[in-house]
Scaffold this motif. Sequence first.
Motif, PDB file in Angstrom:
ATOM      1  N   PHE A 169       0.502  -1.009   0.210  1.00 21.90           N
ATOM      2  CA  PHE A 169       0.030   0.169  -0.148  1.00 21.90           C
ATOM      3  C   PHE A 169       0.698   1.185  -0.030  1.00 21.90           C
ATOM      4  CE2 PHE A 169      -3.076  -3.412   1.569  1.00 21.90           C
ATOM      5  CZ  PHE A 169      -4.118  -2.708   1.195  1.00 21.90           C
ATOM      6  N   ASP A 170       0.352   2.315  -0.856  1.00 15.79           N
ATOM      7  CA  ASP A 170       1.381   3.255  -0.690  1.00 15.79           C
ATOM      8  C   ASP A 170       0.011   3.286   0.675  1.00 15.79           C
ATOM      9  OD1 ASP A 170       1.382   6.482  -0.726  1.00 15.79           O
ATOM     10  OD2 ASP A 170      -0.742   6.103  -1.762  1.00 15.79           O
ATOM     11  N   LEU A 213     -11.547   2.905  -0.439  1.00 14.90           N
ATOM     12  CA  LEU A 213     -10.686   1.132  -0.402  1.00 14.90           C
ATOM     13  C   LEU A 213     -11.793  -0.286   0.534  1.00 14.90           C
ATOM     14  CD1 LEU A 213      -7.455  -0.596   0.530  1.00 14.90           C
ATOM     15  CD2 LEU A 213      -7.853   0.447   2.438  1.00 14.90           C
ATOM     16  N   ALA A 216      -2.824   1.838  -4.208  1.00 15.94           N
ATOM     17  CA  ALA A 216      -2.743   2.793  -4.284  1.00 15.94           C
ATOM     18  C   ALA A 216      -3.728   3.937  -4.925  1.00 15.94           C
ATOM     19  CB  ALA A 216      -0.780   3.541  -4.763  1.00 15.94           C
ATOM     20  N   GLN A 217      -3.169   5.412  -4.581  1.00 17.69           N
ATOM     21  CA  GLN A 217      -4.463   6.031  -5.275  1.00 17.69           C
ATOM     22  C   GLN A 217      -3.381   7.017  -6.075  1.00 17.69           C
ATOM     23  OE1 GLN A 217      -3.862   9.755  -4.859  1.00 17.69           O
ATOM     24  NE2 GLN A 217      -5.570  10.211  -6.266  1.00 17.69           N
ATOM     25  N   SER A 241     -10.790   3.373   5.798  1.00 20.83           N
ATOM     26  CA  SER A 241      -9.399   2.678   6.108  1.00 20.83           C
ATOM     27  C   SER A 241      -9.725   1.848   7.083  1.00 20.83           C
ATOM     28  CB  SER A 241      -8.202   3.948   5.866  1.00 20.83           C
ATOM     29  OG  SER A 241      -8.539   5.044   4.896  1.00 20.83           O
ATOM     30  N   THR A 252      -3.449   7.106  -0.512  1.00 23.21           N
ATOM     31  CA  THR A 252      -4.602   5.669  -0.312  1.00 23.21           C
ATOM     32  C   THR A 252      -5.275   5.824   0.990  1.00 23.21           C
ATOM     33  OG1 THR A 252      -3.211   5.363  -2.054  1.00 23.21           O
ATOM     34  CG2 THR A 252      -4.605   3.605  -0.838  1.00 23.21           C
ATOM     35  N   ARG A 310      -9.577   8.152  -5.298  1.00 30.27           N
ATOM     36  CA  ARG A 310     -10.118   9.283  -4.163  1.00 30.27           C
ATOM     37  C   ARG A 310     -10.682   9.898  -5.036  1.00 30.27           C
ATOM     38  NH1 ARG A 310     -11.205   5.957   0.522  1.00 30.27           N
ATOM     39  NH2 ARG A 310      -8.999   5.232   1.264  1.00 30.27           N
ATOM     40  N   TRP A 360      -6.448   0.348  -8.172  1.00 31.25           N
ATOM     41  CA  TRP A 360      -6.387   2.093  -8.258  1.00 31.25           C
ATOM     42  C   TRP A 360      -7.497   3.010  -7.348  1.00 31.25           C
ATOM     43  CZ3 TRP A 360      -8.112   6.009 -12.763  1.00 31.25           C
ATOM     44  CH2 TRP A 360      -7.634   7.233 -12.402  1.00 31.25           C
ATOM     45  N   ILE A 361      -7.265   2.593  -6.456  1.00 37.57           N
ATOM     46  CA  ILE A 361      -8.085   3.626  -5.401  1.00 37.57           C
ATOM     47  C   ILE A 361      -8.225   4.737  -5.666  1.00 37.57           C
ATOM     48  CG2 ILE A 361      -8.591   4.118  -2.227  1.00 37.57           C
ATOM     49  CD1 ILE A 361      -8.222   0.755  -3.565  1.00 37.57           C
TER      50      ILE A 361
END
Length: 243
Positions: free
Chosen positions: A13-14, A228, A180-181, A106, A18, A202, A199-200
């Motif tokens: 994860f970033d 997420l 990650a975003q 999250s 994210t 946001r 790709w999250i």
Amino acid sequence: MSLDPTGYDALSFDCYGTLIDWEAGIAAVIGPWARRHRPEMSDEGVLVAYSENEAAVLRETPGILYPDALREAFRRTGEALGLPVTDIEADTLGDSVPDWPAFDDSAEALAILKDHYALVILSNVHRAGFAASNERLGVEFDEILTAQDIGSYKPNPANFEALERRAAERGWSGRLLHVAQSLFHDHVPAQQFGLPGVWINRRHDRPGWGATPDPQASVDIAAEYPSLMDFARDVERALGREN
């Protein structure tokens, strides 16, 4: 869901963008500063101005600690906008990482994903900053790789080389999925290493890139989600373990 969640043992994860809302954290400091000088400036406008300056600082000084990078990026943003930044204002941003909020989903989503995968952090931050943020996330990560540990910042390939090495040590090679975003910081360089990505997005309901620079490259994403939690619930459905 266009990827098979059974094909992975670990998720990397970033964090900021994210899991932690870095745009809200940065805007809480530089937004009011900008409007003291230019009342018409929006948070979005000042984040866009800030984004390229932070990216430049991280690229030019890869060994800098993230609080100092925040300070320097703020000063450069002030110079670019023709607005003064005091040392106190720069310090306020530099010291703000522990105050940045987690996204509402999250902690719960990470708890769900922890039941199915090992969880790894690959973050553009210092160790103390992430430790403070992790208290908001409420999950124990199996591996934590920060920019301070690696000596450079994403999208530098060295960060993904470090991730690959750690994955090999843990037996996750070929079974690691990056979540990650940021296309710029994460998905573009991850793609160069053949690392599949989720790709999250946001910012799915907002135009532009905000505090993240334009990736200026096409990216082949395995799956895209607006949150997420949407990803976590899809994993549960796919694995037949939804509560």
